[in-house]
Design a protein around this motif. Sequence first.
Motif, PDB file in Angstrom:
ATOM      1  N   SER A 310      -7.952 107.374  17.985  1.00 60.04           N
ATOM      2  CA  SER A 310      -8.820 106.142  16.906  1.00 60.04           C
ATOM      3  C   SER A 310      -7.398 106.698  15.561  1.00 60.04           C
ATOM      4  O   SER A 310      -7.418 105.750  15.075  1.00 60.04           O
ATOM      5  N   TYR A 313      -7.289 107.079  12.441  1.00 62.60           N
ATOM      6  CA  TYR A 313      -8.709 107.010  11.335  1.00 62.60           C
ATOM      7  C   TYR A 313     -10.344 107.768  11.818  1.00 62.60           C
ATOM      8  O   TYR A 313     -10.949 107.469  10.415  1.00 62.60           O
ATOM      9  N   GLN A 314      -9.483 108.675  12.495  1.00 57.76           N
ATOM     10  CA  GLN A 314     -10.577 110.088  12.516  1.00 57.76           C
ATOM     11  C   GLN A 314     -10.406 111.593  12.021  1.00 57.76           C
ATOM     12  O   GLN A 314     -10.474 111.692  13.117  1.00 57.76           O
ATOM     13  N   HIS A 353     -15.264 108.175   6.087  1.00 53.84           N
ATOM     14  CA  HIS A 353     -15.987 108.868   7.291  1.00 53.84           C
ATOM     15  C   HIS A 353     -15.459 109.576   8.106  1.00 53.84           C
ATOM     16  O   HIS A 353     -14.451 110.065   7.937  1.00 53.84           O
ATOM     17  N   PRO A 355     -15.125 112.267  12.511  1.00 55.60           N
ATOM     18  CA  PRO A 355     -15.815 112.331  13.436  1.00 55.60           C
ATOM     19  C   PRO A 355     -16.455 113.661  14.019  1.00 55.60           C
ATOM     20  O   PRO A 355     -16.516 114.485  13.032  1.00 55.60           O
ATOM     21  N   HIS A 380     -22.853 106.790  11.198  1.00 56.19           N
ATOM     22  CA  HIS A 380     -22.409 105.108  11.057  1.00 56.19           C
ATOM     23  C   HIS A 380     -22.058 104.596  12.473  1.00 56.19           C
ATOM     24  O   HIS A 380     -21.592 105.687  13.335  1.00 56.19           O
ATOM     25  N   ASP A 382     -21.323 102.083  13.710  1.00 55.07           N
ATOM     26  CA  ASP A 382     -19.895 101.886  14.270  1.00 55.07           C
ATOM     27  C   ASP A 382     -18.792 102.293  15.041  1.00 55.07           C
ATOM     28  O   ASP A 382     -18.844 101.643  15.590  1.00 55.07           O
ATOM     29  N   TRP A 383     -18.715 102.824  14.488  1.00 52.54           N
ATOM     30  CA  TRP A 383     -17.429 104.129  14.418  1.00 52.54           C
ATOM     31  C   TRP A 383     -18.281 105.223  15.172  1.00 52.54           C
ATOM     32  O   TRP A 383     -16.994 106.176  15.743  1.00 52.54           O
ATOM     33  N   ASP A 384     -19.536 105.966  15.615  1.00 50.96           N
ATOM     34  CA  ASP A 384     -19.771 107.389  15.805  1.00 50.96           C
ATOM     35  C   ASP A 384     -19.949 107.968  15.230  1.00 50.96           C
ATOM     36  O   ASP A 384     -18.480 109.426  15.520  1.00 50.96           O
ATOM     37  N   THR A 385     -19.455 108.340  13.504  1.00 47.32           N
ATOM     38  CA  THR A 385     -19.134 109.544  12.790  1.00 47.32           C
ATOM     39  C   THR A 385     -19.501 109.036  11.832  1.00 47.32           C
ATOM     40  O   THR A 385     -20.526 108.384  11.657  1.00 47.32           O
ATOM     41  N   SER A 422     -17.090 100.149   3.736  1.00 42.23           N
ATOM     42  CA  SER A 422     -18.412 100.206   4.086  1.00 42.23           C
ATOM     43  C   SER A 422     -18.835 101.706   3.650  1.00 42.23           C
ATOM     44  O   SER A 422     -19.642 101.995   3.123  1.00 42.23           O
ATOM     45  N   ASP A 539      -4.820  95.777  12.738  1.00 38.40           N
ATOM     46  CA  ASP A 539      -6.234  95.501  12.660  1.00 38.40           C
ATOM     47  C   ASP A 539      -6.143  93.532  13.857  1.00 38.40           C
ATOM     48  O   ASP A 539      -7.294  93.114  14.322  1.00 38.40           O
TER      49      ASP A 539
END
Length: 737
Positions: A310, A313-314, A353, A355, A380, A382-385, A422, A539
């Motif tokens: 991640s 970012y999670q 967000h 995890p 979320h 998109d990110w499964d969070t 987001s 990114d």
Amino acid sequence: MTDRPAVTLSGTSLLPRDSEVDKLVRGVHGDPFSILGPHADGDGVVIRAYLPNALGVEVLARDSDEVLSSMDQGQVPGLFFARLDRPQPYRLSIRWAGGAQVTEDPYSFGPLLGEMDIYLFSEGNHRYMGKVYGAQVTEVDGVPGVRFAVWAPNARRISVVGNFNSWDGRRHPMRHRLPAGVWELFIPRLEPGEPYKYEILGQYGMLPLRADPVALATEMPPGTASVVAAPLEHQWSDQAWMDTRAARQSVEAPISIYELHAGSWRRDGGDEGRLYNWHELAERLIPYVQEMGFTHIELMPIMEHPFGGSWGYQPLSQFAPTARYGSPQDFAAFIDACHQAGIGVILDWVPAHFPTDVHGLGDFDGTALYEYAHPFEGFHQDWDTFIYNLGRTEVHGFMLASAVHWLREFHVDALRVDAVASMLYRDYSRKDGEWIPNRYGGRENLEAIDFLQHLNEVVALEAPGALVIAEESTAFPGVSKPVEQGGLGFSFKWNMGWMHDTLKYIQENPIHRTYHHDKMTFGMIYAYSEHFVLPISHDEVVHGKGSLIDKMPGDRWQKFANLRAYLSFMWTHPGKKLLFMGCEFGQWREWNHDRELDWFLLDEPDHCGAQKLLADLNSVYRQQPALHELDSDPKGFQWLIGDDRGNSVFAWLRRDSSGYPLLVVANFTPVIREGYGVGVPRAGGWLEIFNSDAECYGGSNVGNGGWLEAVEEENHGQPATLSLTLPPLSVVILRPQ
């Protein structure tokens, strides 16, 4: 178990009712202090302790080894009791199968958290949670130990578990402080370094063991326990930096940011080598950043995160630096070393967000506590969070305290807030029927907007001179406008539109660029609507997008020429600069977080030339006020040639606050253009102070010999004209002699 008459003496029960003991044994008693610890008995005191698997217990005086009483066995194994003739401080001497333990009784201490700490937390405005909640090494009544405090209002029972009690939740159940929903316990003689978690009994049963939301340290992944951390006692030596930070980070200052991932910039032993710790990284990174001329580094999130893929970012530990690179003290020393070298430190920070790992914040006490309950708001896709419920007062305050923690405790200079878009919109990445409108029927997330505004106000008070930077990819108005004027209050906003437009242009074959000319000029239409950072970030070099050099068209020479010209265009355009590691020397492959950068490429002249160009760009950028002083003032920029799409040429002036001009001319075709006339504000000599086509950068060395003279001939609205030779795929910078 059925209730039996309690054993009494002097009218007070020595043993609790069987029903209460049964709850204790089954781990469902929500008020252990009502049974355990000392309880008044006339002139004396009854002491009870529940110590499963203990062989025997004696009561000792607090300040000596005098045995005050041997404790008798109660209704069940492990339940011990004794009566003292008078109340007095005491210790317990416990005999286990593996040896003896002498310690104070956790249940002999009164309420721990002050009323103000609980009030501020409940109000969502406790800015120093990292010093109060979680596991705090402290003294209570002169006894050293660790005070634990965790918010879980819907739990039936919470215990602290760890190696120190064989992960047995019956040993250390906590006190519930109503109505705040905070649970607390002081464990005497516990020391830093101990791993721990919370065992939580929810309304519908036992939950997986949870890590501490306010943990200050954690186990090394894949371990998931929190770790008792010693107080951060770093002796800072960065006062000179802190005293000048506000000026160094103002909108008038040159800000050039090197974005990096600490685990893949360099490794000890190459791609398969171990991660450097913070001290080793500082020894290698700081000289490089100084040599390259960047003013700041930006670290991708270093808050503890369970999944390395991640990139941070999670995160699950919003107060703990990851154990991958060392201790919190090591991280503080790293920042101190950066400051002493004149380098600012920006942290990526994620309040959007978190995890779904079972040891984390999700469903923390058996209910949606940190997240929204409804999946249309709280999950979320998109990110499964999970998405933080920032409209909940305690969660709002939790994230505010996290921001303040990094800025104050670690002297961090700026937070770059991830995924702001987001947060702002309830329908972000959702289809019709998959989102819940706000109370006015709109799509804006009003509680997240309120949080971001409050965040920026609090940072201004708690960490003067620090920046808060938004990664925000929409046209939401007023991101960097002051809160008192209706804006969000950020210091800067990433200019994602500029990035997308200019990358689209530079990837075109030069013969087709005539049809995309406006992509290079459009950014100036809105350049002063916000305080912008121009980002070429991680990114843009992952997920199949290709590296920055590999986006460039043409043969190898043209690819490097395009890269040099693009970076030069970026560094001379209004806006602060951010470049991801590896882009400065033209790494061919996409970034991989499990491998170090391809430093071996610097053995090749064109890669080395690109690196030298970037270092010289940073030097010119810092030394020439015209390139940064009026970044947020239209008086600092003037188009001279913005419409020569046929030749793919652009020319503009940058000015400083005194009006002193710099001329920038870009030629985005591989054609040498001789005698190209450009209007300038002064006749006389002009010095060519930078040329991206210079031989030392790997270019063809076409240029203007370092100097040429402007004649008095009106052109492009200016009183004089320079007749320039424009190198192929290049940017040149000139200033009046």
